[in-house]
Design a protein around this motif. Structure first.
Motif: not given
Length: 504
Positions: A1-3, A35-40, A117-118, A135-138
């Motif tokens: 994830m981006t800091s 920024a773009v947030v994407e989980r996949g 942002l993942e 934003v919750t990371g894997s």
């Protein structure tokens, strides 16, 4: 994830599909911190499990159809070539292509100075101009990001109908792209464009296909000329269509084989099925967003409600694409996203996209191209007495040399729907070989308000299927031919002058 620092973004986009990415990149060109947030995987439904891999499969099916026709052009029978088809080979090539596209999307974000942002994004309160997004990371790591403006563009996902064993024993359109081999016997359930597209691909590549419809025909919202023509052509191509079934009541399995039980109709079950593909609808991906935390309004179907400017009822939070349910097409989401960025950051306060007269292609067999009102819609809007319709039905020249009865040649059918005394073209509906590549130009004509006389005055390109749209009888004189309108070309001919012209 981006800091992340305790940074404020000007624009935070939830969803890495085409619409969200386009909007974020456009905003960055205006100097916005985005920024773009994407989980996949980047690219959303279209790139990963939608239009792009679907078109690859459609291309393969088209190649199979051409191979089947080889003997009509003197090449000998194509059955041997068709018999060498490898689903595994095609899947590997297709998946590799999609993976390259994922990388291109990542690269383009970086080149546009848009952060990625993942993780899974959810709204976490805040107020206009200072919205908070978790934003919750894997790995379970959570970050709170603040943004002046937030765009909700997470897309949608396939929905399964209720019924015992339905979800457990069937796949969705997403699952179609996970198939490791061509099913010997397939059942496709659904009446929309996804159902007819995938049924056509499976059939052309050699699967024994049954299409299950709740009612009598597929594509019920389309004009009758394309709906009826496709129905007859699917039957001619060997697809079994079960009509007025009321849908699937249950699916049972015995080993690798499935039995599909229907709610009603002449046939109660379809047995010994290798693959059941449910294409009965999609839902907006709203569950992770935590919309109630900021009071965003939703329709009864769960879609986010927006106005013509993609604005939700929460100031500074916007939504577009499949999550809104209004013209669920990739280019539509891209256009809406770019116009939104133009308005927010580009100094164009009235920028918005139009959801009227959107050209659409269905990659069925044969393909369908359509824009504007159907004949019935036009009559409902303008009154039957104010609507005039022109039609043409023929066999594409490709089939001209086939030594078979005309009735056995795949059909092409076209319709112009016009309104008023000047016969403004308010609908164009086509089905047949090549209509997918020609519809864009006619879409421009409809958006510009072209009339039937404008169509008539355009010299036909011969021999092509598109010439039928400008030669439908009865025809008249266009405004340039009567002197009522001057051409912007000032009489220029498109042919070069001098030596080239003298040789013609």
């Amino acid at each position: 994830m981006t800091s992340l620092k305790s940074s404020d973004y000007d624009y935070l986009v939830i969803g890495g599909g085409s619409g969200g990415i386009s909007s974020a990149r456009r905003s960055a060109t205006y100097g916005a911190k985005a920024a773009v947030v994407e989980r996949g995987r980047m690219g959303g439904t279209c790139v990963n499990v939608g239009c792009v891999p679907k078109k690859v499969m459609w291309n393969a099916a088209m190649v199979a159809e051409i191979l089947h026709d080889m003997e009509n052009y003197g090449f000998g029978k194509g059955e041997e070539a068709i018999g060498t088809f490898s689903w595994k080979f095609l899947k590997e090539r297709r998946d590799a292509y999609v993976k390259r596209l994922n990388g291109i999307y990542d690269t383009n974000l970086g080149n546009s100075a848009v952060d990625k942002l993942e993780g899974v994004a959810s709204l976490s309160g805040g107020s206009p101009g200072d919205w908070k997004v978790k934003v919750t990371g894997s790995d379970g790591t959570e970050n709170i990001v603040t943004a002046k403006n937030v765009l909700l563009a997470p897309g949608g996902y396939p929905d399964f109908p209720t019924g015992d064993g339905v979800r457990e024993n069937s796949i969705s359109s997403d699952g179609f792209f996970d198939l490791e081999e061509l099913p010997e016997k397939s059942v496709v359930v659904g009446a929309g464009y996804i159902a007819v597209e995938l049924a056509g691909v499976l059939n052309a590549l050699g699967s024994d296909v049954t299409l299950v419809l709740r009612r009598d025909k597929a594509l019920r919202e389309f004009d009758d000329i394309v709906r009826d023509t496709l129905d007859k052509e699917m039957v001619r191509q060997g697809i079994t269509i079960l009509r007025d079934t009321g849908g699937v009541s249950s699916i049972t399995a015995s080993g690798d084989k499935k039995t599909v039980h229907l709610a009603s109709g002449d046939v109660s079950t379809v047995s010994d099925v290798d693959c059941v593909l449910m294409a009965t609808g999609r839902k907006p991906l709203v569950e992770p967003l935590n919309l109630p935390s900021v009071g965003i309004s939703q329709s009864s179907s769960g879609h986010i409600e927006v106005n013509e400017y993609s604005e939700t009822n929460a100031k500074g939070i916007f939504a577009l694409g499949d999550v809104c349910g209004n013209v669920e097409l990739t280019p539509m989401a891209i256009a809406a996203g770019r116009r939104l960025a133009d308005r927010l950051f580009g100094g164009v306060p009235g920028a918005k996209t139009s959801y009227e007269a959107v050209p659409t292609i269905v990659f069925s067999h044969p393909p369908i191209g359509t824009i504007g009102y159907t004949e019935q819609q036009a009559k409902d809007v303008y009154g039957e007495e104010n609507v005039k319709v022109y039609t043409s039905k023929f066999a594409n020249l490709y089939y001209g040399v086939f030594d078979i009865p005309f009735s056995d040649k795949p059909p092409t059918a076209m319709k112009l729907v016009t309104y008023g005394p000047t016969e403004i073209v308010v609908g164009v509906h086509c089905i047949g070989m090549g209509v997918d590549e020609m519809m864009q130009g006619f879409g421009v004509a409809v958006k510009m308000g072209a009339t039937k006389a404008d169509f008539d005055s355009c010299i036909a390109i011969h021999p092509t299927a598109s010439e039928e749209l400008v030669t439908m009888a009865p025809w008249g004189l266009g405004p340039q031919e009567t002197g009522a309108k001057e051409s912007p070309l000032n009489g220029a001919n498109t042919l070069p002058k001098g030596k080239v012209e003298s040789k013609l």
